[in-house]
Design a protein around this motif. Structure first.
Motif, short mmCIF file in Angstrom:
data_model
loop_
_atom_site.label_atom_id
_atom_site.label_comp_id
_atom_site.label_asym_id
_atom_site.label_seq_id
_atom_site.Cartn_x
_atom_site.Cartn_y
_atom_site.Cartn_z
N HIS A 110 0.83 -1.21 0.00
CA HIS A 110 0.00 0.00 0.00
C HIS A 110 0.86 1.25 0.00
O HIS A 110 1.68 1.45 0.89
N HIS A 111 0.63 2.08 -0.99
CA HIS A 111 1.33 3.36 -1.07
C HIS A 111 0.80 4.30 0.01
O HIS A 111 -0.40 4.47 0.14
N THR A 112 1.70 4.89 0.78
CA THR A 112 1.25 5.83 1.81
C THR A 112 1.88 7.21 1.61
O THR A 112 1.72 8.09 2.43
N GLY A 113 2.62 7.37 0.53
CA GLY A 113 3.29 8.64 0.29
C GLY A 113 2.40 9.65 -0.40
O GLY A 113 1.17 9.51 -0.42
N LYS A 114 3.02 10.65 -0.98
CA LYS A 114 2.25 11.72 -1.60
C LYS A 114 1.48 11.23 -2.82
O LYS A 114 1.85 10.24 -3.45
N GLU A 115 0.36 11.91 -3.11
CA GLU A 115 -0.42 11.57 -4.28
C GLU A 115 -0.47 12.78 -5.20
O GLU A 115 -0.21 13.89 -4.77
N PRO A 116 -0.81 12.56 -6.49
CA PRO A 116 -0.85 13.70 -7.40
C PRO A 116 -1.83 14.76 -6.90
O PRO A 116 -2.91 14.41 -6.44
N GLU A 117 -1.44 16.01 -6.99
CA GLU A 117 -2.31 17.07 -6.47
C GLU A 117 -3.63 17.15 -7.21
O GLU A 117 -4.66 17.42 -6.61
#
Lengths: 176, 354
Positions: free
Chosen positions: A111-118
């Motif tokens: 699971h990705h928990t980092g930033k997401e595209p604005e």
């Protein structure tokens, strides 16, 4: 022991890598190691060996997955094994059954928990008027953190566990 | 900016400034991004690679971060210019292979470089002098935000940013720090330290990144895991380890100075003397001696050499730099002679025949 890539020759090179306290081993023969290095025209890095890790060690599972093909870019599962790289972003969906265990193996998480595209954040907020989606994502996040916390405690990574505990507390406090 | 302009000034990241700039040479942050709807570079046909290159070129060129930037297409520039960019850490070794459709943007002070059609459509990197991961990340974030407004990146809610290799998926982020750890090596602690690092989800590599050896006591430490952790956590985890390594190196230096001062000074002064006087020197020997000289400068045993001069030597002694600076192609024997001349020149040693 047989080579994990060609499954024919005796494995001469043994690589152990440790990620999140889980050891992962790879055994290859000299020829495959040479071939791989030549192919990449550089050192024999673990990333280049990802192809060799898919399906390892169970050969039975592989038979079924040999026929997988990405409908978007035409990459076959065997191409991915050979190249060690995916053909397009849709390959992640097409090869999901093999990739998810692989990712778990490499990163210890799926699971990705980092930033997401604005852009994405903005469109969500528009759609759900902010609040609702915030609550949902926050709960998912807390659940994820709890899972990690548990794992950290099990593997005796207490420093990591303390950080996680504090983040969960902080998130719960700010719950809308 | 043109490629030859690079030779006129040392790279910003080698100026030898910034926090802990002695032991830490540089900090690098990199993001891997792909454009939605296009096949990944290695699997794409030439037409797709060209299309990705043109699209990215237009959008990157119009970014505020790229005023007066250098833009080069790998199949259009000479092999020596390709090598020059590699030697300055502006492109990867991989970027030299299969050059069709590959290109690079380099910002004016060589802080930012963006590779197009490397393993991923975009490899955006920021280099800073010293231990400066956070400031590198700030620049990188701002640049990415700028590009994100104009380009649609391949992203999945579960897996994050999608990359050609599953080892980069998620954040697509690699943070790395380049170190000089001579005292840790001399006191024979390096093996234990490297083993400990690999248990923390970090990897250690040589001076030129993936697949290269550690020469001259230079090591590059970077995060291995990209999925399941926030960028800020990955950075602070790396930074914590980096600070421990710095402390370890400092302690080892203190130990050597307190207990083995004569032996240490002997090795350092011999290295200095050799570099100042050698007439034929290969790059491996140079790096080993430079490492000792650097240790001498940082421990104040050598007082008349600047770290920035040593950093400069590092870069200019490499084959493509030698060839470009002298405007002549050398055999490897001639190169060893030219290299010795250049070093004598920078260190102000025996300058006869320079």
């Amino acid at each position: 022991m047989l080579c994990d890539i060609c499954h024919k020759n005796e494995a001469m090179i043994h690589i152990t890598e440790i990620v999140n306290d889980e050891a992962r081993e790879l055994h290859v023969c000299q020829q495959c190691a040479d071939a791989e290095s030549m192919h990449m025209n550089q050192g024999f890095g673990i990333a280049d060996l990802v192809s060799g890790m898919v399906g390892f060690p169970g050969e039975a599972r592989e038979a079924k997955e040999k026929d997988l093909k990405c409908p978007t870019c035409g990459m076959a599962y065997s191409d991915f094994r050979k190249l060690g790289r995916l053909g397009c972003s849709e390959c992640y969906e097409a090869f999901k059954s093999v990739l998810i265990p692989l990712l778990k193996n490499i990163h210890g998480s799926i699971h990705h928990t980092g930033k997401e595209p604005e852009k994405m954040v903005a469109s969500f907020e528009k759609e759900y008027t902010g609040k609702k989606i915030n609550v949902v994502t926050k709960e998912v996040k807390i659940a994820e953190l709890r899972e990690k916390l548990q794992r950290a405690v099990q593997t005796e990574q207490y420093e990591e566990a303390a950080v996680l505990r504090d983040r969960i507390k902080e998130l719960e406090k700010n719950k809308i | 900016m043109k490629i030859d302009d690079l030779l006129k000034q040392p790279s910003e990241w080698l100026k030898g400034a910034g926090p802990d700039a002695g032991i830490v040479i540089s900090s690098r942050m990199r993001l891997a991004r792909n454009i939605k709807g296009f096949t990944f570079s290695d699997w794409a046909d030439d037409k797709t690679r060209e299309a990705v290159k043109d699209l990215c070129k237009r959008q990157i060129a119009s970014s505020n971060f790229m005023k007066n930037a250098l833009y080069a297409e790998m199949d259009k520039i000479s092999p020596v210019d390709n090598l020059l960019l590699l030697e300055r850490h502006l492109i990867s070794r991989e970027h030299l292979n299969n050059p069709s459709g590959k290109a690079v943007f380099v910002s004016e002070k060589e802080i930012i470089s963006v590779m197009i059609n490397e393993e991923d459509h975009l490899r955006i990197q920021v280099l800073q002098s010293g231990l400066n991961l956070i400031s590198a990340w700030d620049i990188l974030k701002a640049l990415e935000k700028d590009l994100e407004a104009k380009l649609d990146f391949a992203y999945s809610e579960q897996l994050g940013y999608l990359t050609a290799c599953p080892t980069n998926v998620g954040t697509g982020m690699r943070a790395s720090v380049m170190f000089h750890l001579p005292a840790v090596v001399m006191t024979r602690q390096i093996k234990d330290i490297l083993e400990a690092i690999s248990k923390l989800g970090l990897t250690v590599r040589g001076f030129f990144g993936e697949g290269t050896e550690a020469i001259g006591n230079f090591f590059q430490v970077s995060n291995q895991v990209t999925l399941g952790h926030r960028e800020a956590d990955i950075i602070s985890n790396l930074e914590r380890v980096v600070k421990q390594l710095i402390a370890q190196e400092e302690n080892s230096r203190k130990f050597l100075i307190a207990k083995k001062r004569e032996q240490l000074e002997d090795r350092i002064f011999r290295a200095y003397a050799t570099l100042k006087n050698a007439h034929v020197i290969n790059s491996e020997e140079t790096l080993e001696l430079l490492s000792l000289l650097r240790l001498g400068v940082e421990t104040d045993i050598i007082k008349d050499v600047k770290i920035s001069s040593l950093n400069e030597i590092f870069i200019i002694i490499q084959p493509a730099h030698l060839q470009k600076m002298r405007n002549k192609k050398f055999s490897s024997q001639e190169r060893d002679i030219e290299r010795a001349k250049l070093i004598r020149n920078v260190l102000g040693g025996n300058t006869k025949n320079v």
